[in-house]
Design a protein around this motif. Structure first.
Motif, PDB file in Angstrom:
ATOM      1  N   PHE A 144       0.784  -1.233   0.000  1.00 51.90           N
ATOM      2  CA  PHE A 144       0.000   0.000   0.000  1.00 51.90           C
ATOM      3  C   PHE A 144       0.817   1.285   0.000  1.00 51.90           C
ATOM      4  O   PHE A 144       0.263   2.356  -0.224  1.00 51.90           O
ATOM      5  N   ASP A 145       2.118   1.234   0.249  1.00 44.94           N
ATOM      6  CA  ASP A 145       2.918   2.452   0.164  1.00 44.94           C
ATOM      7  C   ASP A 145       3.121   2.844  -1.303  1.00 44.94           C
ATOM      8  O   ASP A 145       3.301   1.985  -2.164  1.00 44.94           O
ATOM      9  N   HIS A 146       3.114   4.155  -1.563  1.00 41.36           N
ATOM     10  CA  HIS A 146       3.285   4.673  -2.918  1.00 41.36           C
ATOM     11  C   HIS A 146       4.666   5.300  -3.088  1.00 41.36           C
ATOM     12  O   HIS A 146       5.253   5.810  -2.132  1.00 41.36           O
ATOM     13  N   SER A 147       5.151   5.317  -4.331  1.00 45.67           N
ATOM     14  CA  SER A 147       6.297   6.144  -4.672  1.00 45.67           C
ATOM     15  C   SER A 147       5.822   7.596  -4.761  1.00 45.67           C
ATOM     16  O   SER A 147       4.612   7.885  -4.765  1.00 45.67           O
ATOM     17  N   TYR A 148       6.785   8.519  -4.842  1.00 47.43           N
ATOM     18  CA  TYR A 148       6.400   9.931  -4.945  1.00 47.43           C
ATOM     19  C   TYR A 148       5.621  10.192  -6.232  1.00 47.43           C
ATOM     20  O   TYR A 148       4.648  10.959  -6.226  1.00 47.43           O
ATOM     21  N   LYS A 149       6.001   9.529  -7.330  1.00 44.84           N
ATOM     22  CA  LYS A 149       5.259   9.709  -8.581  1.00 44.84           C
ATOM     23  C   LYS A 149       3.838   9.177  -8.446  1.00 44.84           C
ATOM     24  O   LYS A 149       2.876   9.788  -8.943  1.00 44.84           O
ATOM     25  N   ASP A 150       3.682   8.050  -7.761  1.00 45.23           N
ATOM     26  CA  ASP A 150       2.337   7.525  -7.512  1.00 45.23           C
ATOM     27  C   ASP A 150       1.532   8.492  -6.648  1.00 45.23           C
ATOM     28  O   ASP A 150       0.329   8.669  -6.839  1.00 45.23           O
ATOM     29  N   TYR A 151       2.199   9.092  -5.679  1.00 47.05           N
ATOM     30  CA  TYR A 151       1.549  10.097  -4.828  1.00 47.05           C
ATOM     31  C   TYR A 151       1.034  11.260  -5.664  1.00 47.05           C
ATOM     32  O   TYR A 151      -0.081  11.763  -5.454  1.00 47.05           O
ATOM     33  N   GLN A 152       1.831  11.683  -6.651  1.00 47.27           N
ATOM     34  CA  GLN A 152       1.400  12.761  -7.537  1.00 47.27           C
ATOM     35  C   GLN A 152       0.215  12.326  -8.384  1.00 47.27           C
ATOM     36  O   GLN A 152      -0.726  13.108  -8.622  1.00 47.27           O
ATOM     37  N   PHE A 153       0.229  11.065  -8.839  1.00 50.91           N
ATOM     38  CA  PHE A 153      -0.893  10.562  -9.636  1.00 50.91           C
ATOM     39  C   PHE A 153      -2.166  10.513  -8.798  1.00 50.91           C
ATOM     40  O   PHE A 153      -3.253  10.836  -9.286  1.00 50.91           O
ATOM     41  N   ALA A 154      -2.043  10.118  -7.543  1.00 46.08           N
ATOM     42  CA  ALA A 154      -3.213  10.123  -6.662  1.00 46.08           C
ATOM     43  C   ALA A 154      -3.783  11.533  -6.546  1.00 46.08           C
ATOM     44  O   ALA A 154      -5.009  11.727  -6.519  1.00 46.08           O
ATOM     45  N   GLY A 155      -2.901  12.526  -6.514  1.00 47.26           N
ATOM     46  CA  GLY A 155      -3.363  13.909  -6.496  1.00 47.26           C
ATOM     47  C   GLY A 155      -4.120  14.272  -7.768  1.00 47.26           C
ATOM     48  O   GLY A 155      -5.130  14.990  -7.716  1.00 47.26           O
ATOM     49  N   TYR A 156      -3.633  13.779  -8.902  1.00 46.57           N
ATOM     50  CA  TYR A 156      -4.343  14.021 -10.163  1.00 46.57           C
ATOM     51  C   TYR A 156      -5.757  13.440 -10.100  1.00 46.57           C
ATOM     52  O   TYR A 156      -6.726  14.074 -10.541  1.00 46.57           O
ATOM     53  N   ILE A 157      -5.887  12.244  -9.562  1.00 48.75           N
ATOM     54  CA  ILE A 157      -7.206  11.626  -9.434  1.00 48.75           C
ATOM     55  C   ILE A 157      -8.114  12.488  -8.570  1.00 48.75           C
ATOM     56  O   ILE A 157      -9.264  12.786  -8.933  1.00 48.75           O
ATOM     57  N   HIS A 158      -7.615  12.937  -7.429  1.00 50.24           N
ATOM     58  CA  HIS A 158      -8.420  13.752  -6.513  1.00 50.24           C
ATOM     59  C   HIS A 158      -8.900  15.031  -7.185  1.00 50.24           C
ATOM     60  O   HIS A 158     -10.026  15.488  -6.947  1.00 50.24           O
ATOM     61  N   ASN A 159      -8.047  15.603  -8.029  1.00 50.16           N
ATOM     62  CA  ASN A 159      -8.362  16.895  -8.637  1.00 50.16           C
ATOM     63  C   ASN A 159      -9.215  16.789  -9.893  1.00 50.16           C
ATOM     64  O   ASN A 159      -9.714  17.816 -10.379  1.00 50.16           O
ATOM     65  N   PRO A 161      -3.670  -1.156 -16.395  1.00 52.06           N
ATOM     66  CA  PRO A 161      -3.940  -1.955 -15.181  1.00 52.06           C
ATOM     67  C   PRO A 161      -3.309  -1.359 -13.926  1.00 52.06           C
ATOM     68  O   PRO A 161      -3.909  -1.400 -12.846  1.00 52.06           O
ATOM     69  N   GLN A 162      -2.099  -0.787 -14.045  1.00 51.63           N
ATOM     70  CA  GLN A 162      -1.470  -0.172 -12.877  1.00 51.63           C
ATOM     71  C   GLN A 162      -2.287   1.011 -12.376  1.00 51.63           C
ATOM     72  O   GLN A 162      -2.464   1.195 -11.163  1.00 51.63           O
ATOM     73  N   ALA A 163      -2.807   1.800 -13.303  1.00 50.23           N
ATOM     74  CA  ALA A 163      -3.602   2.965 -12.911  1.00 50.23           C
ATOM     75  C   ALA A 163      -4.871   2.550 -12.174  1.00 50.23           C
ATOM     76  O   ALA A 163      -5.275   3.188 -11.191  1.00 50.23           O
ATOM     77  N   ARG A 164      -5.496   1.456 -12.612  1.00 49.94           N
ATOM     78  CA  ARG A 164      -6.740   1.035 -11.963  1.00 49.94           C
ATOM     79  C   ARG A 164      -6.512   0.522 -10.548  1.00 49.94           C
ATOM     80  O   ARG A 164      -7.467   0.410  -9.772  1.00 49.94           O
ATOM     81  N   ASN A 165      -5.262   0.232 -10.194  1.00 50.60           N
ATOM     82  CA  ASN A 165      -4.970  -0.126  -8.806  1.00 50.60           C
ATOM     83  C   ASN A 165      -5.228   1.035  -7.860  1.00 50.60           C
ATOM     84  O   ASN A 165      -5.303   0.842  -6.635  1.00 50.60           O
ATOM     85  N   PHE A 166      -5.397   2.253  -8.408  1.00 52.46           N
ATOM     86  CA  PHE A 166      -5.624   3.438  -7.582  1.00 52.46           C
ATOM     87  C   PHE A 166      -7.114   3.693  -7.327  1.00 52.46           C
ATOM     88  O   PHE A 166      -7.466   4.740  -6.789  1.00 52.46           O
ATOM     89  N   ILE A 167      -7.968   2.760  -7.674  1.00 53.13           N
ATOM     90  CA  ILE A 167      -9.408   2.955  -7.510  1.00 53.13           C
ATOM     91  C   ILE A 167      -9.766   3.267  -6.063  1.00 53.13           C
ATOM     92  O   ILE A 167     -10.715   4.019  -5.789  1.00 53.13           O
ATOM     93  N   ASP A 168      -9.012   2.740  -5.115  1.00 55.32           N
ATOM     94  CA  ASP A 168      -9.354   2.959  -3.709  1.00 55.32           C
ATOM     95  C   ASP A 168      -9.120   4.400  -3.272  1.00 55.32           C
ATOM     96  O   ASP A 168      -9.571   4.796  -2.193  1.00 55.32           O
ATOM     97  N   GLU A 169      -8.419   5.202  -4.102  1.00 54.25           N
ATOM     98  CA  GLU A 169      -8.259   6.617  -3.764  1.00 54.25           C
ATOM     99  C   GLU A 169      -9.599   7.325  -3.652  1.00 54.25           C
ATOM    100  O   GLU A 169      -9.721   8.341  -2.962  1.00 54.25           O
ATOM    101  N   LEU A 170     -10.619   6.789  -4.326  1.00 53.63           N
ATOM    102  CA  LEU A 170     -11.951   7.393  -4.284  1.00 53.63           C
ATOM    103  C   LEU A 170     -12.840   6.779  -3.205  1.00 53.63           C
ATOM    104  O   LEU A 170     -13.946   7.261  -2.970  1.00 53.63           O
ATOM    105  N   GLY A 171     -12.359   5.735  -2.570  1.00 50.31           N
ATOM    106  CA  GLY A 171     -13.224   4.972  -1.677  1.00 50.31           C
ATOM    107  C   GLY A 171     -13.366   5.525  -0.276  1.00 50.31           C
ATOM    108  O   GLY A 171     -14.155   4.999   0.515  1.00 50.31           O
ATOM    109  N   HIS A 172     -12.622   6.588   0.053  1.00 53.26           N
ATOM    110  CA  HIS A 172     -12.659   7.113   1.415  1.00 53.26           C
ATOM    111  C   HIS A 172     -13.493   8.382   1.525  1.00 53.26           C
ATOM    112  O   HIS A 172     -13.491   9.029   2.577  1.00 53.26           O
ATOM    113  N   VAL A 173     -14.195   8.728   0.448  1.00 50.03           N
ATOM    114  CA  VAL A 173     -15.028   9.932   0.471  1.00 50.03           C
ATOM    115  C   VAL A 173     -16.433   9.547   0.929  1.00 50.03           C
ATOM    116  O   VAL A 173     -17.088   8.710   0.309  1.00 50.03           O
ATOM    117  N   ARG A 174     -16.879  10.165   2.011  1.00 49.04           N
ATOM    118  CA  ARG A 174     -18.148   9.777   2.634  1.00 49.04           C
ATOM    119  C   ARG A 174     -19.329   9.918   1.668  1.00 49.04           C
ATOM    120  O   ARG A 174     -20.254   9.107   1.672  1.00 49.04           O
TER     121      ARG A 174
END
Length: 314
Positions: free
Chosen positions: A193-208, A235-248
């Motif tokens: 579950f830990d991300h690289s810094y580039k993955d962290y940036q991609f998660a930010g793109y998803i949020h925005n 397929p690697q990008a779809r592993n980030f689907i859980d980034e949306l799962g914590h929004v109430r």
């Protein structure tokens, strides 16, 4: 819940060659169950030929490469298909030519197949099912620590760290049984579950860039130029689907990724907190669990139609 495996060990003992399969676009439950079974078989039946089947993999955790296996070897083998609800999704269609086919799965059994079937939809993961099978046979067969780690990885990821609605007392009992092998639980969590810094940036793109209105599903469509910018395959990008799962406020959320070859078709991951969505996934060339499913080969009109159908469920 107690799972039954009548005849499974006897059939395994009767074959010299065993080929092990999982679904296309594999996750850690598919690869974890496949590799755990392979390690267990090689440990307890070293005289047998054990073959890992399938072309695709994941980068969420390290797994061994699949084997190169001839058509003749497949035809003479016992084929064990793991974590795959329907024949179309098996990542090597040759399994159907094997002398005998066994299905072990936790998805709803909407397409029964195989000469023997051990399908338990109340289990949270196929790794949960296999853990009980191995546990039941510890009097005659050893469960090596390498297999334990594969099983725990699959169980942890398919339950999203034991947060999914199908996490049960049995799920936790199987996890506790695996943890008793003195595995590195914090290390496994970091690996998965830990991300690289580039993955962290991609998660930010998803949020925005997620699209959402009240009463509708949240979704994002990722084109190839965006994936290439972040150095990710579809397929690697779809592993980030859980980034949306914590929004109430998100009752249903979806991520669609353009095919890596650049064609105007998309595969997608669908999730929900409580709403059943797998029947809609089946309508759009996919399937899965009631609250976690996938779809594939959709054009933009099909995505719009699917999002409309999902909105009606909210």
């Amino acid at each position: 819940m107690h799972l039954k495996f009548d005849g499974l060990l006897d059939v395994i003992r009767s074959f010299q060659t065993i080929t092990i399969y999982r679904h296309e676009h594999p996750d850690c439950d598919a690869l974890g169950s496949q590799n755990a079974l392979a390690v267990w078989l090689k440990t307890n039946f070293p005289e047998k030929q054990i073959c890992l089947m399938g072309a695709e993999t994941t980068d969420q955790a390290p797994f061994p490469a699949s084997d190169t296996v001839s058509d003749e070897t497949v035809k003479e083998s016992l084929a064990i298909v793991l974590d795959t609800a329907n024949k179309e999704r098996v990542d090597d269609a040759r399994f159907i030519t094997a002398r005998k086919v066994i299905k072990i799965d936790h998805h709803p059994d909407r397409e029964p197949f195989g000469d023997l079937s051990y399908v338990y939809p109340k289990a949270a993961a196929t790794c949960e099912i296999l853990t009980e099978f191995f546990k039941d046979n510890t009097d005659t067969c050893r469960l090596p620590k390498e297999a334990v780690i594969y099983l725990y990885e699959g169980l942890l990821t398919d339950t999203l760290c034991f947060r999914t609605s199908n996490t049960t007392c049995h799920t936790l009992c199987m996890a506790a049984y695996l943890a008793d092998y003195d595995i590195d639980i914090p290390g496994i969590n970091r690996q998965l579950f830990d991300h690289s810094y580039k993955d962290y940036q991609f998660a930010g793109y998803i949020h925005n860039n997620v699209h959402w209105k009240e009463g509708e599903p949240a979704y994002i469509v990722l084109q190839q130029d965006v994936l290439q910018q972040y150095g990710l395959s579809a397929p690697q990008a779809r592993n980030f689907i859980d980034e949306l799962g914590h929004v109430r406020e998100f009752a249903i959320w979806a991520m669609f990724t353009q095919h890596d070859n650049g064609e105007p078709l998309y595969d997608g991951s669908l999730r929900s907190k409580t709403i059943v969505i797998n029947d809609l996934a089946e309508k759009y060339h996919g399937g899965g669990h009631p609250n976690a499913s996938g779809v594939k080969n959709l054009d933009e009109d099909a995505i719009k139609a699917l999002l409309s159908d999902l909105s009606k469920r909210i």
